[in-house]
Design an enzyme around this catalytic site. Structure first.
Site, PDB file in Angstrom:
ATOM      1  CE  LYS A 126      -4.430  -1.134   0.091  1.00 54.20           C
ATOM      2  NZ  LYS A 126      -5.398  -0.717  -0.930  1.00 54.20           N
ATOM      3  CB  SER A 162      -1.101  -8.372  -1.244  1.00 56.80           C
ATOM      4  OG  SER A 162      -2.178  -9.082  -0.508  1.00 56.80           O
TER       5      SER A 162
END
Length: 412
Positions: free
Chosen positions: A52, A306
């Site tokens: 992110k 992720s």
């Protein structure tokens, strides 16, 4: 898409002033199991343990280049986006106001505060994310601050595409197959836009938050009526408008939904065998390998892990869900005769590999029967067949509530 590839490469080069590329590692355990060369793109090893910060970096970089007088950025998040924004606010020397739901675990609040330091103010607002988001956007309107979307922003999409830039450089080209999670769609939109049709792409959603599949079926983003938040890093009620515009021609067969309980078995496997800590959303791509079959045999496959922001206080829940999915643990409501020897009769039903994990009277009365919540663990799922056969022969009445979500929420 050549212009997009060029700008993504520029963004990736600019990021090197902040953090090094995340590793791309061959995993021998998974490669042997699936008969393919399985490589993990370890976004869980970024400075904030998720991808992110890439989108946050690129969006803030571009805003500050266009409007150098911008001094304040705002986001609404209870997880990885908040941490990425906080990290980048400190890097760029700007103020950040991060709105988080009141219900956010203290561990996530603490990490966001640590990454942002004096550059960030955290505001706890609202019990639910929609309330938090509304408060953040109202604050932006009032204060003239810049709102940083977690995914539905072209600069964020471009920033997430730097994952693909690194994969290409680390492999010396594109992989045969690429498996990655999708929530709001920022990562998927960025990587797909970068590689185009040169890679066989599989997008993976949690079953309780399959917003891309819903959008593909409807032809436009739609809001799911309910979302299972277990895989909170990918549990999104509605995919972004901009991200869906880049994903709308994905074949529905290339989008897979993963059962959240099965996901727990993968999280435990990666932790126990490989020593890799993955949050639920971070394990989605690895879990999807089990469904790929011959499609990946002999091929070079990259799974994007992720995120690794996992609170170990959740480990008992993960283990519990994994056992239930594997058929090694079941829960029953048992009608126990209130007579001497009834409990002894029940215990005789248990096999040598069965164990009582929970035993709780739900009520006591003067009636002839009492209700008992009982949890049974065993070492092999087939043991339950013998256990239930014996239970039926004894005449005990019971109800299997293992998969009853309503009762499980209140009782288990």
């Amino acid at each position: 898409m050549s212009d997009f590839k060029d700008t993504a490469r520029v963004a990736e080069a600019a990021m090197r002033t902040v953090f090094a590329p995340t590793p791309l590692q061959r995993n021998d355990h998974l490669s042997e199991r699936y008969g393919a060369e399985i490589l993990l793109k370890r976004e869980d090893l970024s400075p904030v343990r998720s991808y992110k910060l890439r989108g946050a970096f690129n969006a803030m970089r571009k805003v500050l280049a266009a409007r150098p007088d911008t001094t304040q950025f705002v986001c609404a998040s209870a997880g990885n986006h908040a941490q990425g924004v906080a990290f980048m606010c400190r890097h760029f020397g700007v103020r950040g106001v991060i709105f988080m739901p009141v219900t956010t675990p203290q561990q996530k609040i603490g990490k966001t505060d640590k990454f942002g330091g004096d550059a960030v103010t955290i505001r706890l607002t609202g019990d639910y994310f929609d309330d938090t988001l509304a408060a953040a956007q109202a604050y932006c309107t009032e204060m003239g601050a810049h709102f940083l979307s977690p995914f539905d922003d072209e600069d964020v999409i471009e920033g997430q595409a730097t994952v693909a830039v690194e994969i290409e450089a680390q492999l010396g080209g594109a992989p045969d197959n690429l498996i990655l999670p999708v929530g709001g769609g920022g990562l998927a939109a960025g990587i797909r836009s970068y590689f185009g049709g040169t890679v066989a792409l599989t997008l993976v959603e949690p079953a309780g938050g399959a917003c891309l599949a819903a959008a593909l079926a409807s032809g436009a983003p739609v809001r799911l009526p309910a979302v299972n938040t277990f895989a909170d890093g990918a549990a999104v009620a509605q995919i972004g408008t901009r991200t869906f515009a880049r994903l709308r021609d994905i074949a529905p067969a290339d989008v897979r939904a993963i059962d959240e309980d099965r996901l727990c078995t993968t999280m435990l496997e990666m932790l126990n065998i490989e020593g890799i800590v993955l949050e639920p959303a971070g394990a989605l791509s690895v879990d999807a390998l089990a469904d790929m079959g011959d499609a990946i045999k002999g091929r070079r496959v990259v799974c994007v892990t992720s995120g690794g922001n996992f609170d170990f206080e959740r480990l008992p829940e993960v283990k519990e869900r994994a056992q239930r999915f594997a058929g090694l643990k079941k829960y029953f409501i048992l009608r126990m005769p209130q007579r001497p020897g009834a409990l002894r009769d029940f215990l005789a039903v248990l096999g040598p590999e069965d164990d009582i994990a929970r035993f709780e009277y739900l009520k006591k009365s003067a009636r002839n029967f009492g209700s008992v919540l009982i949890g049974i663990e065993t070492t092999r799922s087939e043991n339950f067949h013998a256990f239930l056969q014996k239970l039926d022969k004894t005449g005990f009445q019971y109800r299997d509530i293992t998969r009853d979500e309503v009762l499980a929420e209140f009782l288990i």
